[in-house]
Design a protein around this motif. Structure first.
Motif, PDB file in Angstrom:
ATOM      1  N   ILE A 108      90.175  77.433 -70.193  1.00 30.39           N
ATOM      2  CA  ILE A 108      91.265  76.508 -70.523  1.00 30.39           C
ATOM      3  C   ILE A 108      92.344  77.208 -71.349  1.00 30.39           C
ATOM      4  N   GLU A 109      91.941  78.162 -72.164  1.00 28.37           N
ATOM      5  CA  GLU A 109      92.927  78.896 -72.967  1.00 28.37           C
ATOM      6  C   GLU A 109      93.784  79.782 -72.069  1.00 28.37           C
ATOM      7  N   GLY A 110      93.174  80.373 -71.062  1.00 21.46           N
ATOM      8  CA  GLY A 110      93.930  81.166 -70.094  1.00 21.46           C
ATOM      9  C   GLY A 110      94.938  80.316 -69.353  1.00 21.46           C
ATOM     10  N   LEU A 111      94.530  79.104 -68.999  1.00 19.11           N
ATOM     11  CA  LEU A 111      95.448  78.170 -68.336  1.00 19.11           C
ATOM     12  C   LEU A 111      96.610  77.826 -69.254  1.00 19.11           C
ATOM     13  N   ARG A 112      96.309  77.582 -70.520  1.00 19.63           N
ATOM     14  CA  ARG A 112      97.361  77.235 -71.489  1.00 19.63           C
ATOM     15  C   ARG A 112      98.378  78.377 -71.613  1.00 19.63           C
ATOM     16  N   GLY A 131      86.396  73.911 -60.838  1.00 18.19           N
ATOM     17  CA  GLY A 131      85.477  73.115 -61.656  1.00 18.19           C
ATOM     18  C   GLY A 131      86.091  71.916 -62.358  1.00 18.19           C
ATOM     19  N   ILE A 132      87.220  71.428 -61.861  1.00 20.86           N
ATOM     20  CA  ILE A 132      87.894  70.312 -62.535  1.00 20.86           C
ATOM     21  C   ILE A 132      87.309  68.979 -62.061  1.00 20.86           C
ATOM     22  N   MET A 133      86.733  68.249 -62.999  1.00 18.42           N
ATOM     23  CA  MET A 133      86.188  66.918 -62.743  1.00 18.42           C
ATOM     24  C   MET A 133      87.009  65.909 -63.544  1.00 18.42           C
ATOM     25  N   PRO A 134      86.858  64.617 -63.276  1.00 20.91           N
ATOM     26  CA  PRO A 134      87.670  63.617 -63.986  1.00 20.91           C
ATOM     27  C   PRO A 134      87.664  63.750 -65.510  1.00 20.91           C
ATOM     28  N   TYR A 135      86.515  64.062 -66.078  1.00 27.14           N
ATOM     29  CA  TYR A 135      86.440  64.152 -67.543  1.00 27.14           C
ATOM     30  C   TYR A 135      87.153  65.383 -68.109  1.00 27.14           C
ATOM     31  N   ARG A 136      87.576  66.286 -67.235  1.00 27.43           N
ATOM     32  CA  ARG A 136      88.299  67.478 -67.677  1.00 27.43           C
ATOM     33  C   ARG A 136      89.804  67.387 -67.418  1.00 27.43           C
ATOM     34  N   VAL A 137      90.229  66.336 -66.746  1.00 26.37           N
ATOM     35  CA  VAL A 137      91.639  66.203 -66.356  1.00 26.37           C
ATOM     36  C   VAL A 137      92.558  66.193 -67.568  1.00 26.37           C
ATOM     37  N   LYS A 138      92.193  65.466 -68.595  1.00 28.35           N
ATOM     38  CA  LYS A 138      93.032  65.362 -69.797  1.00 28.35           C
ATOM     39  C   LYS A 138      93.295  66.745 -70.402  1.00 28.35           C
ATOM     40  N   GLU A 139      92.250  67.523 -70.540  1.00 25.08           N
ATOM     41  CA  GLU A 139      92.363  68.864 -71.125  1.00 25.08           C
ATOM     42  C   GLU A 139      93.264  69.759 -70.274  1.00 25.08           C
ATOM     43  N   VAL A 140      93.118  69.667 -68.963  1.00 29.35           N
ATOM     44  CA  VAL A 140      93.888  70.505 -68.042  1.00 29.35           C
ATOM     45  C   VAL A 140      95.370  70.133 -68.058  1.00 29.35           C
ATOM     46  N   VAL A 141      95.658  68.851 -68.015  1.00 32.79           N
ATOM     47  CA  VAL A 141      97.056  68.397 -68.009  1.00 32.79           C
ATOM     48  C   VAL A 141      97.722  68.718 -69.341  1.00 32.79           C
ATOM     49  N   GLU A 142      97.006  68.512 -70.429  1.00 25.64           N
ATOM     50  CA  GLU A 142      97.573  68.802 -71.746  1.00 25.64           C
ATOM     51  C   GLU A 142      97.779  70.297 -71.971  1.00 25.64           C
ATOM     52  N   ALA A 143      97.071  71.125 -71.183  1.00 26.59           N
ATOM     53  CA  ALA A 143      97.276  72.580 -71.262  1.00 26.59           C
ATOM     54  C   ALA A 143      98.560  72.990 -70.546  1.00 26.59           C
ATOM     55  N   GLY A 144      99.131  72.061 -69.755  1.00 27.30           N
ATOM     56  CA  GLY A 144     100.406  72.338 -69.100  1.00 27.30           C
ATOM     57  C   GLY A 144     100.390  72.347 -67.587  1.00 27.30           C
ATOM     58  N   ALA A 145      99.235  72.138 -66.965  1.00 29.19           N
ATOM     59  CA  ALA A 145      99.150  72.139 -65.501  1.00 29.19           C
ATOM     60  C   ALA A 145      99.963  71.001 -64.916  1.00 29.19           C
ATOM     61  N   LYS A 146     100.685  71.298 -63.844  1.00 29.29           N
ATOM     62  CA  LYS A 146     101.508  70.282 -63.170  1.00 29.29           C
ATOM     63  C   LYS A 146     100.750  69.581 -62.059  1.00 29.29           C
ATOM     64  N   GLY A 147      99.577  70.104 -61.745  1.00 28.28           N
ATOM     65  CA  GLY A 147      98.763  69.497 -60.704  1.00 28.28           C
ATOM     66  C   GLY A 147      97.329  69.965 -60.827  1.00 28.28           C
ATOM     67  N   ILE A 148      96.435  69.263 -60.121  1.00 30.29           N
ATOM     68  CA  ILE A 148      95.017  69.559 -60.185  1.00 30.29           C
ATOM     69  C   ILE A 148      94.516  69.776 -58.766  1.00 30.29           C
ATOM     70  N   ALA A 149      94.063  70.989 -58.463  1.00 30.57           N
ATOM     71  CA  ALA A 149      93.498  71.286 -57.151  1.00 30.57           C
ATOM     72  C   ALA A 149      91.981  71.212 -57.238  1.00 30.57           C
ATOM     73  N   VAL A 150      91.376  70.471 -56.321  1.00 27.18           N
ATOM     74  CA  VAL A 150      89.928  70.264 -56.376  1.00 27.18           C
ATOM     75  C   VAL A 150      89.304  70.385 -54.993  1.00 27.18           C
ATOM     76  N   VAL A 151      88.041  70.757 -55.000  1.00 26.74           N
ATOM     77  CA  VAL A 151      87.237  70.774 -53.780  1.00 26.74           C
ATOM     78  C   VAL A 151      86.051  69.839 -53.993  1.00 26.74           C
ATOM     79  N   SER A 152      85.072  70.294 -54.792  1.00 28.71           N
ATOM     80  CA  SER A 152      83.838  69.538 -54.970  1.00 28.71           C
ATOM     81  C   SER A 152      84.021  68.230 -55.732  1.00 28.71           C
ATOM     82  N   ALA A 153      85.057  68.130 -56.563  1.00 31.15           N
ATOM     83  CA  ALA A 153      85.282  66.894 -57.322  1.00 31.15           C
ATOM     84  C   ALA A 153      85.544  65.708 -56.404  1.00 31.15           C
ATOM     85  N   ILE A 154      85.938  66.001 -55.162  1.00 36.33           N
ATOM     86  CA  ILE A 154      86.112  64.941 -54.157  1.00 36.33           C
ATOM     87  C   ILE A 154      85.102  65.107 -53.029  1.00 36.33           C
TER      88      ILE A 154
END
Length: 213
Positions: free
Chosen positions: A143-147, A162-185
């Motif tokens: 997450i620090e690398g993403l930030r 590895g992005i699951m619903p409970y990690r979305v907040k952390e990822v978006v707040e790190a600055g990501a403009k979108g979330i790409a997922v495979v297994s989460a769906i």
């Protein structure tokens, strides 16, 4: 280009399920873009599947992106094409597609990010943010690398890995403009419900900015 909730396909999740109906259910759950990524199919099979997906995604107003294969992306008039360091260079891809589609590029380290800022790409797929079972040989950026990545580039960063619903907040707040997922769906039997869970998690963080098909 709307890569807010970005579904990426993978061979192992379609051994016993129908591709088109599964993707449609995910779209109904709120997916805003679909990346067609398969490694073990013939060009003809991929072309025929992409033709159906092109019609489906247009009907729902969802973006269709083709992984690696610029020829197939052009053949079906996809919205975008996604390449990596082992594929055609982005400047060559840009010459081929012109302004007909946007180009995504995979980056898996902060160091590599410095080398791609000048490339004619429209977004950066960055990861793996967390541990993932989708790819065997992956580099964990954390997450620090993403930030750091989001601060370093002016291009939209789409987080993956590895992005699951409970990690979305952390990822978006790190600055990501979108979330790409495979297994989460695709890792769930009810893909519509799985997609809805990601959308709801995103909406809790970024109110009124998400596009709903």
């Amino acid at each position: 280009m709307n890569l807010t909730i970005y579904l990426v396909t993978d061979d192992k999740y379609f051994k016993d399920r129908d591709l088109i109906s599964t993707i449609e259910q995910a779209i109904q759950g709120g997916v805003t873009a679909v990346q067609y990524r398969f490694k073990n199919k013939s060009s003809r099979q991929m072309y025929e599947e992409l033709l159906v997906l092109r019609e489906l995604t247009r009907r729902y107003g969802v973006d269709l992106v083709v992984n690696d294969r610029v020829d197939l992306a052009l053949a079906v008039e996809a919205d975008g094409v996604h390449v990596g360091s082992q594929d055609l260079p982005p400047d060559v891809v840009r010459k081929l597609v012109g302004d007909k589609m946007y180009i995504g590029y995979s980056v898996n380290s902060v160091e590599a990010l410095r080398e791609v800022e000048h490339l004619p790409i429209d977004y950066i797929g960055f990861g793996s943010v967390y541990e993932t079972t989708t790819k065997e040989n992956y580099k964990l950026v954390g997450i620090e690398g993403l930030r750091q990545a989001c601060k370093m580039t002016t291009k939209p960063v789409i987080a993956i890995g590895g992005i699951m619903p409970y990690r979305v907040k952390e990822v978006v707040e790190a600055g990501a403009k979108g979330i790409a997922v495979v297994s989460a769906i695709l890792g769930f039997e009810d893909v519509k419900k799985a997609a809805q869970s990601l959308v709801e998690a995103y909406k809790r963080v970024v109110k009124d900015k998400i596009y709903m098909p």
